[in-house]
Design an enzyme around this catalytic site. Structure first.
Site, PDB file in Angstrom:
ATOM      1  N   SER A 161       0.826  -1.210   0.000  1.00 18.37           N
ATOM      2  CA  SER A 161       0.000   0.000   0.000  1.00 18.37           C
ATOM      3  C   SER A 161       0.859   1.258   0.000  1.00 18.37           C
ATOM      4  CB  SER A 161      -0.903   0.000   1.239  1.00 18.37           C
ATOM      5  OG  SER A 161      -1.491   1.266   1.446  1.00 18.37           O
ATOM      6  N   TYR A 220      -2.103  -0.009  10.149  1.00 17.99           N
ATOM      7  CA  TYR A 220      -2.276  -0.623   8.830  1.00 17.99           C
ATOM      8  C   TYR A 220      -1.008  -0.477   8.004  1.00 17.99           C
ATOM      9  CZ  TYR A 220      -3.750  -1.184   3.978  1.00 17.99           C
ATOM     10  OH  TYR A 220      -3.827  -1.578   2.668  1.00 17.99           O
TER      11      TYR A 220
END
Length: 322
Positions: free
Chosen positions: A127, A152
């Site tokens: 990501s 995350y």
């Protein structure tokens, strides 16, 4: 080619499944149909593939070694595409343990199973969040990663480091693809564009955190899928590669475009900036172009129009009532 696809019932996973099946590959799709969002939506995602030659769906959890060993022991797997995991910055602030359990423990279990069965190729969904807050754009794969802004992001960076370690120790061939804000039909309902379209048609207020000037590099799902397919074909050694749209846009400008395509006026509700959010993302695609021949082809305007059209087709009766 036999491709094991984790997270196969998700947004990107089902778009990728269609492309791979169309190209004649065998897709072994794995998903636990977890409740991070409505499992019924995931089951609807995979319904079109039922009965298609070359498609196999397995409901199970990548954290369970016995499940993976049964799967790897039954099928000859050429490459793994690892999309499974919990996504989203803000929820990870509330559930950090769950994020590390799924995204880190799940990845370790998968990698160890690959080693046990001598499967040597993996494409991993990372990501853009791993870049954290930074002033210089575009983001390059060689940038130092120092100030990650959320659990995350840390979980995804840890996944990259695990793959690099397995490459160094055991010769694993691994491409880590850093996705930049993927959108398109069937996008998760908690994602910004999906929420904005829904609220525009419902006449509800759209919450904008900060002053609406945060920049995001939005990437249409078909472009992401094209990049993944090239990575499957070419994965060799260890590489980290950006996949983005290469044209960042301010959040308020995104809303204005959606107003245009929906024909609805947004009611805006400005809120304070949220912990974990970053002010901008922008992908340098030089490496992606060199290694994968990657070039985003769907403009933001075209992609948003497609998404609005899809939403209208999916919600025809609801919109008629309004």
């Amino acid at each position: 080619m036999n491709i094991l696809l984790t997270g196969g019932a998700g947004f990107i996973g089902t778009h990728l499944t269609k492309k791979l099946l169309d190209e004649g590959h065998i897709v072994l799709a794995v998903d636990n149909f977890g409740s991070n969002y409505d499992p019924a939506l995931k089951r609807r995602n995979v319904a079109p593939f039922e009965g298609r030659p070359g498609y196999y769906l397995f409901e199970g959890d990548i954290r369970e070694s016995s499940f993976l060993h049964l799967l790897f022991g039954t099928y000859a797997i050429d490459v793994v595409v690892h999309l499974a995991g919990l996504a989203g910055v803000r929820p990870s602030l509330q559930q950090p343990a769950s994020y590390f359990d799924t995204n880190v423990t799940g990845t370790v279990t998968l990698l160890q199973t690959m080693r046990d069965f001598k499967v040597s190729k993996i494409v991993f969904a990372s990501s853009s969040s791993v870049y954290g807050e930074r002033n210089e754009i575009p983001f390059r794969e060689t940038d130092r990663i120092e100030e990650l802004a959320s659990p995350y992001a840390i979980s995804k960076r840890t996944g990259e480091m695990l793959l690099q370690n397995y490459h160094q120790l055991f010769g694993l061939n691994a491409y880590c693809l850093r996705f930049f804000t993927v959108y398109g039909p069937n996008q998760r309902p908690d994602m910004a564009i999906s929420r904005f379209i829904q609220r525009l048609f419902d006449g509800e207020r759209i919450q904008l955190f900060g002053n609406g000037q945060s920049l995001r590099d939005y990437t249409y799902v078909n472009d992401i899928v094209a990049g993944i397919v090239r990575a499957i074909e070419r994965v060799n050694g260890f590489e980290i590669i950006n996949l983005g749209g290469a044209r960042p846009v301010a959040l308020i400008d995104l809303v204005r475009k959606l107003e245009q395509y929906t024909g609805r006026k947004a009611r805006l509700d400005y809120r304070p900036e949220q912990p974990g959010d970053v002010s901008q993302t922008a992908a340098d695609l030089t490496k992606a172009a060199h290694l994968l021949g990657y070039q985003p082809r769907v403009s933001l305007e075209e992609g948003l129009q497609r998404m609005v059209n899809w939403f209208q087709a999916e919600h025809t009766s609801l919109l008629e009532e309004k």
